[in-house]
Write a protein that holds these residues in place. Structure first.
Motif, PDB file in Angstrom:
ATOM      1  N   THR A  12      58.314  47.170  80.570  1.00 39.48           N
ATOM      2  CA  THR A  12      57.972  46.617  79.565  1.00 39.48           C
ATOM      3  C   THR A  12      56.331  46.503  79.192  1.00 39.48           C
ATOM      4  O   THR A  12      55.002  46.834  78.667  1.00 39.48           O
ATOM      5  N   GLU A  13      56.309  45.613  80.814  1.00 39.37           N
ATOM      6  CA  GLU A  13      55.004  45.579  81.004  1.00 39.37           C
ATOM      7  C   GLU A  13      54.071  46.717  81.656  1.00 39.37           C
ATOM      8  O   GLU A  13      52.943  46.467  80.969  1.00 39.37           O
ATOM      9  N   THR A  21      54.012  49.463  80.485  1.00 43.56           N
ATOM     10  CA  THR A  21      54.165  50.100  78.926  1.00 43.56           C
ATOM     11  C   THR A  21      52.880  49.053  78.933  1.00 43.56           C
ATOM     12  O   THR A  21      51.806  50.659  78.366  1.00 43.56           O
ATOM     13  N   GLU A  22      52.853  48.577  78.646  1.00 39.84           N
ATOM     14  CA  GLU A  22      51.711  48.140  78.326  1.00 39.84           C
ATOM     15  C   GLU A  22      50.613  48.033  77.747  1.00 39.84           C
ATOM     16  O   GLU A  22      49.642  48.253  77.372  1.00 39.84           O
ATOM     17  N   LYS A  23      49.932  48.994  79.193  1.00 37.98           N
ATOM     18  CA  LYS A  23      48.831  48.748  79.864  1.00 37.98           C
ATOM     19  C   LYS A  23      48.879  50.757  78.985  1.00 37.98           C
ATOM     20  O   LYS A  23      47.529  50.475  78.903  1.00 37.98           O
ATOM     21  N   PRO A  40      49.696  49.288  73.610  1.00 43.66           N
ATOM     22  CA  PRO A  40      49.444  47.618  74.015  1.00 43.66           C
ATOM     23  C   PRO A  40      49.973  47.165  72.306  1.00 43.66           C
ATOM     24  O   PRO A  40      51.056  46.463  71.700  1.00 43.66           O
ATOM     25  N   ILE A  87      53.765  47.341  72.364  1.00 40.68           N
ATOM     26  CA  ILE A  87      54.963  46.012  73.055  1.00 40.68           C
ATOM     27  C   ILE A  87      54.403  45.347  72.117  1.00 40.68           C
ATOM     28  O   ILE A  87      55.466  44.682  72.059  1.00 40.68           O
ATOM     29  N   LYS A  88      53.139  45.192  71.131  1.00 38.25           N
ATOM     30  CA  LYS A  88      53.296  43.807  70.366  1.00 38.25           C
ATOM     31  C   LYS A  88      53.987  43.649  69.402  1.00 38.25           C
ATOM     32  O   LYS A  88      54.751  43.050  69.510  1.00 38.25           O
ATOM     33  N   THR A  91      53.842  39.391  77.403  1.00 40.96           N
ATOM     34  CA  THR A  91      55.291  40.168  77.813  1.00 40.96           C
ATOM     35  C   THR A  91      55.835  39.318  78.690  1.00 40.96           C
ATOM     36  O   THR A  91      57.008  39.294  79.084  1.00 40.96           O
TER      37      THR A  91
END
Ligand code: NAP
Ligand code: ZN
Length: 365
Positions: free
Chosen positions: A286-287, A289-291, A294, A297-298, A309
Motif C-alpha cells: 500500500t505504501e 502504491t501511494e507513491k 496518492p 490510497i487516501k 499508511t
C-alpha cells in the motif's frame, strides 16, 4: 467513465439459508459434495446439505479429500470421482480450498483437459452447475470465477479463470463460522480485507467495484480491535461473511495484485496461511502504491478512518502478531517468482523485480 461488470452468481445470505432454499439444489439428480477433511461434518453444513438433497430426491457422493491450498492433482482426482459417480452437479462446502477445488472438478468432469493446458489457462466454456457454501469468511471464492491451485511444477499457485467457474448459487449462513479457530478467523478476515484493498489498487479497478470495496473495507476495519484482541460474536461473524462475499465480488472484476502474487511464495515455501501471507505484505505494498496513486490510497485509508499508511501498517502488525523469520536468500528467490506472476502485472503500478524484493524485505525482515 468506462465500466464493465459481470458477476452472475445468485447470492443468498440468511440464517438456515441452505435448508430454506432447496430450489437452489434442484439442478440435477446426483451431487458430488466437495469438501475438506472434517470441518463440514463438525459445523453442520454437510448434514444440512444432505437433508436438502434428500428432500429434493437427489442422491449424492462425498469427495472429502480436499487439502488446504489444493493441488492440481486433487482437482483431477475429484473430477474422476464426479465421473465415476455420474454426478451432474457439485456442492462445495468449506473454505477457499474446497470451493476452489470444486470449480476445477466441475470443469474437468465435463471437459477433457490436459494438465499443462489447464495450467496454461485453456479451460473450456462449460462446467457442472455449482452451489457454494462458504464456511470461512475470507476468500469470497463463492462469487469469483477463479480456482487457485497449488502448482508444484512452478513451486507456486496458479489461478484458473473462466466465466463458467462462477457458481450458480452462493449460500451464506454465518452459523457455520462458529467453529472456526481464532487463528483462521483472523487470517481469513485479513484475506478479504486484502481483496478489497487490492481491488482498489488494481489496474482493472472500476467505479462499481470501488463502491463495493469501500463498503467491505469499512465493515472489516470496524472489527480491527476485535480481530486483534478477540471477542467476535455471531453478529460480527455475519459481518465478516458479508464483507468476504463483497471482497470476492470486487476481485471477480479486478483480479488481485502483487500482494497475492507475492504471498503465494510465503504459503508455498513457509506454509503460511493464505490470508496471513497477504496481510504480512499488504501494508508495505500500500505504501509503495501511494507513491504513484496518492489519492487512491487516501480513499482506501479514509474508509478505515485513517489518514496515514503508517497507521494501517501498525494495525496490521498488531492483528498479525510476531512475524515468521526469513533469510534474504529466500526473499530473493520469491522476488524472482513474483516478478513473473500475472497478479503482479495487474497492479495499478506494477513493481519491478528489485522493488518486489524491497517490499519483501521491508515487510518481513
Ligand atoms: P481453507 O484452506 O479452505 O481452510 C483452512 C482450514 O479451516 C482447514 O483446516 C479447514 O478444515 C478449516 N475450516 C474451514 N471451515 C471451517 C469451519 N467453519 N470451522 C472449523 N474449521 C474450518 O482456508 P481459506 O483461507 O478459506 O482458503 C484458502 C484457499 O483459498 C487458498 O488456496 C487460496 O489460494 C484460495 N483463495 C481463492 C480465491 C478465489 O477467488 N478463488 C480467493 C482467495 C483465496 P477442513 O479441511 O476440515 O475443511
Ligand atoms: Zn486471497
Amino acid at each position: 467513465m468506462g465500466l464493465g461488470f459481470y458477476m452472475p452468481t445468485r447470492v443468498i445470505m440468511d440464517e438456515e439459508c441452505v435448508k430454506r432454499n432447496k430450489a437452489a439444489f434442484a439442478v440435477g439428480r446426483k451431487a458430488l459434495i466437495v469438501t475438506g477433511k472434517s470441518s463440514a461434518k463438525e459445523n453442520g453444513a454437510l448434514a444440512d446439505v444432505v437433508e436438502v438433497l434428500g428432500r429434493n430426491g437427489a442422491s449424492y457422493a462425498v469427495f472429502d479429500k480436499v487439502m488446504t491450498n489444493p493441488t492440481v492433482e486433487c482437482a483431477y482426482e475429484g473430477a474422476e470421482a464426479a465421473m465415476e459417480e455420474e454426478a451432474d452437479f457439485i456442492v462445495a462446502i468449506g473454505g477457499g480450498s474446497p470451493m476452489d477445488a470444486a470449480k476445477a472438478i466441475a470443469l474437468l468432469a465435463v471437459n477433457d483437459i490436459e494438465k499443462k493446458d489447464l495450467l496454461a489457462g485453456r479451460t473450456g466454456t462449460t462446467a457442472l452447475p455449482m452451489i457454494h457454501i462458504p464456511t470461512t469468511a475470507g476468500t469470497g471464492s463463492e462469487v469469483t470465477p477463479y480456482s487457485v491451485l497449488t502448482n508444484h511444477e512452478k513451486q507456486t499457485k496458479t489461478s484458473i479463470s473462466a466465466p463458467c467457474l462462477f457458481p450458480s448459487y452462493a449460500l451464506l449462513d454465518p452459523k457455520y463460522l462458529r467453529s472456526l479457530s481464532e487463528k483462521t478467523t483472523v487470517n481469513t478476515a485479513i484475506d478479504s480485507l486484502s481483496h478489497s484493498v487490492e481491488g482498489m489498487m488494481s489496474a482493472r479497478s472500476n467505479v462499481m467495484a470501488d463502491v463495493i470495496a469501500r463498503e467491505a473495507i469499512r465493515i472489516i476495519s470496524g472489527l480491527f480491535p476485535k480481530l486483534a484482541h478477540g471477542g467476535l460474536d455471531d453478529g460480527d461473524r455475519a459481518k465478516l461473511l458479508y464483507a468476504s462475499m463483497l471482497g470476492g465480488t470486487v476481485i471477480s472484476q479486478t483480479k488481485t495484485t502483487a500482494v497475492h502474487a507475492m504471498g503465494y511464495s510465503l504459503t508455498y515455501f513457509k506454509n503460511i496461511d493464505h490470508g496471513r501471507a497477504n496481510g504480512l505484505l499488504l501494508g508495505e505494498f500500500t505504501e509503495y502504491t501511494e507513491k504513484f496513486a496518492p489519492d487512491r490510497i487516501k480513499d482506501i485509508l479514509s474508509c478505515m478512518g485513517m489518514s496515514e499508511t503508517e497507521e494501517f501498517k501498525n494495525v496490521l502488525s498488531s492483528i498479525l502478531g510476531e512475524k515468521e523469520s526469513f533469510a534474504v536468500e529466500e526473499l530473493d528467490m520469491y522476488a524472482d517468482i513474483a516478478s513473473q506472476a500475472g497478479g503482479t502485472k495487474n497492479s495499478f503500478h506494477c513493481p519491478e523485480r528489485d522493488e518486489i524484493l524491497e517490499i519483501y524485505k521491508k515487510s518481513l525482515l
